[in-house]
Enzyme design. Structure first.
Site, mmCIF file in Angstrom:
data_model
loop_
_atom_site.group_PDB
_atom_site.id
_atom_site.type_symbol
_atom_site.label_atom_id
_atom_site.label_comp_id
_atom_site.label_asym_id
_atom_site.label_seq_id
_atom_site.Cartn_x
_atom_site.Cartn_y
_atom_site.Cartn_z
ATOM 1 N N THR A 10 0.826 -1.216 0.000
ATOM 2 C CA THR A 10 0.000 0.000 0.000
ATOM 3 C C THR A 10 0.860 1.265 0.000
ATOM 4 O O THR A 10 0.704 2.142 -0.860
ATOM 5 C CB THR A 10 -0.912 0.006 1.246
ATOM 6 O OG1 THR A 10 -1.720 -1.169 1.215
ATOM 7 C CG2 THR A 10 -1.804 1.232 1.277
ATOM 8 N N GLY A 169 -6.927 0.058 3.376
ATOM 9 C CA GLY A 169 -5.468 0.170 3.528
ATOM 10 C C GLY A 169 -5.045 0.916 4.778
ATOM 11 O O GLY A 169 -3.905 1.371 4.863
ATOM 12 N N GLU A 172 -2.881 -2.450 9.840
ATOM 13 C CA GLU A 172 -1.631 -3.184 9.669
ATOM 14 C C GLU A 172 -1.935 -4.538 9.027
ATOM 15 O O GLU A 172 -3.090 -4.992 9.028
ATOM 16 C CB GLU A 172 -0.976 -3.416 11.034
ATOM 17 C CG GLU A 172 -0.629 -2.139 11.777
ATOM 18 C CD GLU A 172 0.321 -1.251 10.984
ATOM 19 O OE1 GLU A 172 1.445 -1.673 10.698
ATOM 20 O OE2 GLU A 172 -0.068 -0.123 10.629
ATOM 21 N N LYS A 187 3.580 4.484 18.716
ATOM 22 C CA LYS A 187 3.695 5.883 18.269
ATOM 23 C C LYS A 187 3.961 6.826 19.454
ATOM 24 O O LYS A 187 4.760 7.754 19.334
ATOM 25 C CB LYS A 187 2.429 6.273 17.505
ATOM 26 C CG LYS A 187 2.333 5.542 16.156
ATOM 27 C CD LYS A 187 0.966 5.650 15.535
ATOM 28 C CE LYS A 187 0.918 4.950 14.185
ATOM 29 N NZ LYS A 187 -0.436 4.752 13.665
ATOM 30 N N GLY A 284 -3.182 5.229 5.466
ATOM 31 C CA GLY A 284 -3.548 5.155 4.057
ATOM 32 C C GLY A 284 -2.354 5.450 3.160
ATOM 33 O O GLY A 284 -1.340 5.991 3.605
HETATM 34 N N1 HSE Z 1 -2.382 0.988 10.933
HETATM 35 C C1 HSE Z 1 -1.944 2.329 11.158
HETATM 36 C C2 HSE Z 1 -3.135 3.184 11.580
HETATM 37 C C3 HSE Z 1 -1.312 2.856 9.909
HETATM 38 O O1 HSE Z 1 -4.269 2.727 11.382
HETATM 39 O O2 HSE Z 1 -2.951 4.268 12.100
HETATM 40 C C4 HSE Z 1 -0.642 4.190 10.059
HETATM 41 O O3 HSE Z 1 0.369 4.168 11.020
#
Ligand code: HSE
Length: 382
Positions: A10, A169, A172, A187, A284
């Site tokens: 993606t 998308g 994860e 994060k 995304g």
């Molecule tokens: N899977 C993560 C989210 C992707 O949904 O925030 C971006 O870090």
């Protein structure tokens, strides 16, 4: 600068597409799995990339700790700048990669690993140079925000909205990291490391949204609350850091309630700046690719690192963070908490607790679940 891309999923497709248009950058070879080299620019060996003198930077968008860490070390040792969107990699190996990149005199940047398209870490790294960062927080997972928003605003079911988030998308490869809160936790770990030179790897707490039901949503909506998965971090009075993730019930009208779909809202509070809020798409293809390109363009302007030279791994301490919680659990277990109010509906109790520490709440629920109880909880912010 020619940029090799590791991964063509993606985000990789987005990065490759943006490189063709970006000033001062050009797309180089793309690493794919053996057997997938169906176009001339695709290669399946990392050696073909790190031994290519024309490649100046490597952008990794594979995800996961291995083989990404091995590839990152190979790229840095070969003198290539290294940019990644991979939170799992930076949370697990960020301190080692920062050290190696500095030894090699090349860049290690990872804007896209926290906030998708939102330039959170980048601004935090700038702010900490001139101000004291008192606290960090916000909504840092696009998948769960999309899911909670769709469940609450559109009345959809958990399984359907998770499938939608995967199709779009946002999630994860294994969405467990999203719905368990682990992705958001990684994060806030990175944000703490940028703000406080401390990458907390122990003492962390994360509660996701796996236990939420349509009945929970109906219950708190009828009482004027909206639920969001919120990260919190900050500097404790003793100089340590807190870092945790949990669902939070917010009064309709709170800023987080206006964060819809896959959007993120990242916040820091500077001692002098006060509260600074950044909002945008947190997941995304194009939002995430835009953050990778932002780092690559930054390298052309001389940007090199997000972690300081002093950044080291450490532990989080969440014992000083205290608030009341909404808890849904088997009625027989309602006595586990000191409650300010209790509603019982057959076998189920819904209660509002007296203020208690985040640490105590997460540990108590962990114990109850280990004994087989089904429990949902969310902090209450008035
Ligand atoms: N899977 C993560 C989210 C992707 O949904 O925030 C971006 O870090």
């Amino acid at each position: 600068m020619k940029v090799a891309v590791l991964g063509f999923g993606t985000v990789g497709v987005g990065v490759y597409g943006m490189l063709a248009e970006a000033a001062g950058l050009e797309p180089g070879p793309v690493l794919v799995r053996p057997g997938k080299e169906n176009e001339p620019f695709k290669v399946s060996s990392i050696e073909a990339i790190v031994n290519d003198p024309a490649v100046g930077a490597v952008a990794e968008v594979i995800g996961g700790v291995e083989p990404a860490y091995t590839y990152a070390c190979a790229a840095l040792r070969a003198g290539k700048h290294f940019v990644t969107s991979n939170k799992a990699l930076v949370a697990a190996k960020g301190v080692a990669l920062n050290k190696l990149a500095r030894e090699q005199g090349v860049a290690f940047l990872f804007s896209a690993a926290c906030g998708g398209g939102v330039p959170f870490l980048h601004n935090l790294a700038l702010a900490r140079e001139s101000d004291e960062i008192l606290s960090l927080g916000g909504i840092l997972n696009g998948t769960t925000n999309y899911m909670l928003d769709a469940m609450q605003r559109l009345g959809l079911d958990y399984a359907d909205v998770l499938a939608d988030a995967q199709r779009l998308g946002y999630a994860e490869a294994d969405p467990t990291a999203d719905v368990s809160g682990l992705d958001a936790l990684r994060k806030i770990m990175l944000a703490c490391a940028v703000a406080y030179d401390r990458l907390p790897v122990e003492g962390l707490l994360n509660e996701g949204i796996e236990s939420i039901t349509a009945a929970d949503v109906a219950h708190f909506q009828s009482r004027g609350y909206t639920c969001r998965l919120v990260v919190s971090g900050g500097k404790n009075a003793d100089g340590g850091v807190s870092a945790y993730v949990e669902p939070v019930l917010l009064r309709v009208g709170a800023p987080e309630c206006s964060v819809l779909e896959n959007y993120n809202m990242a916040r820091y509070e500077g001692k002098c700046s006060g509260s600074i809020v950044l909002m945008g798409q947190g997941a995304g293809r194009w939002p995430t690719a835009s953050a990778v390109l932002r780092d690559l363009s930054g390298i052309l302007r001389g940007e090199r690192y997000m972690f300081s030279e002093a950044c080291a791994e450490g532990a989080a301490d969440n014992s000083g963070s205290v608030h009341g919680y909404y808890v849904r659990l088997p009625a027989a277990l309602a006595g586990e908490f000191e409650a300010e109010s209790v509603e019982t509906d057959g076998e189920i109790a819904r209660l509002v607790t007296a203020p208690l520490s985040v640490q105590a709440m997460h540990e108590t629920v962990k114990k109850l679940r280990a004994e087989g109880a089904s429990v949902f909880f969310a902090a209450i912010r008035q």
